[in-house]
Design an enzyme around this catalytic site. Structure first.
Site, PDB file in Angstrom:
ATOM      1  N   PRO A 129     -18.839  97.651 143.764  1.00  0.00           N
ATOM      2  CA  PRO A 129     -18.728  98.571 144.906  1.00  0.00           C
ATOM      3  C   PRO A 129     -19.043  97.966 146.280  1.00  0.00           C
ATOM      4  O   PRO A 129     -20.037  98.315 146.917  1.00  0.00           O
ATOM      5  CB  PRO A 129     -19.709  99.680 144.535  1.00  0.00           C
ATOM      6  CG  PRO A 129     -20.750  98.979 143.728  1.00  0.00           C
ATOM      7  CD  PRO A 129     -20.011  97.935 142.944  1.00  0.00           C
ATOM      8  N   CYS A 130     -18.153  97.128 146.757  1.00  0.00           N
ATOM      9  CA  CYS A 130     -18.327  96.518 148.078  1.00  0.00           C
ATOM     10  C   CYS A 130     -18.272  97.560 149.188  1.00  0.00           C
ATOM     11  O   CYS A 130     -18.788  97.328 150.286  1.00  0.00           O
ATOM     12  CB  CYS A 130     -17.307  95.416 148.300  1.00  0.00           C
ATOM     13  SG  CYS A 130     -15.603  95.888 147.981  1.00  0.00           S
ATOM     14  N   HIS A 131     -17.693  98.723 148.905  1.00  0.00           N
ATOM     15  CA  HIS A 131     -17.628  99.793 149.908  1.00  0.00           C
ATOM     16  C   HIS A 131     -19.006 100.359 150.234  1.00  0.00           C
ATOM     17  O   HIS A 131     -19.174 101.017 151.247  1.00  0.00           O
ATOM     18  CB  HIS A 131     -16.679 100.907 149.451  1.00  0.00           C
ATOM     19  CG  HIS A 131     -17.068 101.556 148.163  1.00  0.00           C
ATOM     20  ND1 HIS A 131     -16.762 100.995 146.925  1.00  0.00           N
ATOM     21  CD2 HIS A 131     -17.742 102.707 147.897  1.00  0.00           C
ATOM     22  CE1 HIS A 131     -17.220 101.782 145.977  1.00  0.00           C
ATOM     23  NE2 HIS A 131     -17.824 102.831 146.544  1.00  0.00           N
TER      24      HIS A 131
END
Length: 162
Positions: A129-131
């Site tokens: 989850p880079c977001h």
């Protein structure tokens, strides 16, 4: 080496999944910065492991029924990039962390720019989850799939937590 790929529909646009035949190697939006270039070694094959399970888990995620993915991943990158990508997976669903906080977490408080660069090269969006990384002021910052998709993902997770 053959790269297998398939597509999956999502609320934020069609996504492309890639696999080495055993593990997931990529999840990208069709319009995605740093996406690899397809060539003659790429083969469209919906039956390759773990595409069916990845699609099932993504559907559950987008329906607000799944907050943690359990898929075989093959993350290809530098040691530092893989470190950041492993740490991204520890950010709880529905929560965010700043680049500076991530730099602190890995024991290198001056590495926030390097954290951002590694985050931007994450090959398996959403699942890794880079977001969930944001600016120190709480402002949404760069996202390979576009800021509107980052905002959608964060809002979706916050709503699913209620």
């Amino acid at each position: 080496m053959t790269v297998y790929y398939t597509f999956v529909e999502s609320p934020i646009q069609q996504l492309m999944l890639t696999s080495d035949g055993e593990s997931l190697t990529g999840l990208r939006m069709i319009e995605h910065r740093h996406a690899p270039t397809m060539n003659e070694d790429w083969k469209l094959d919906d039956s390759v492991i773990p595409f069916a399970e990845a699609k099932r888990q993504l559907a559950a995620y987008f329906n607000g029924e799944l907050s943690e993915f359990h898929l075989p991943l093959n993350l290809q990158g530098t040691d530092f990039q893989r470190l950041i990508w492993r740490e991204l997976q520890k950010i709880p669903f529905g929560e965010t962390m700043s680049y500076g906080q991530m730099a602190q977490r890995i024991g290198n408080p001056n590495a926030s720019r390097a954290v951002g660069a590694a985050n931007g090269r994450n090959p398996i969006s959403i699942i890794v989850p880079c977001h969930r990384l944001i600016g120190s002021t709480g402002k949404l910052t760069d996202y390979g799939g576009g800021l509107e998709r980052k905002e959608w993902l964060l809002t979706h997770e916050k709503r699913a937590c209620l």
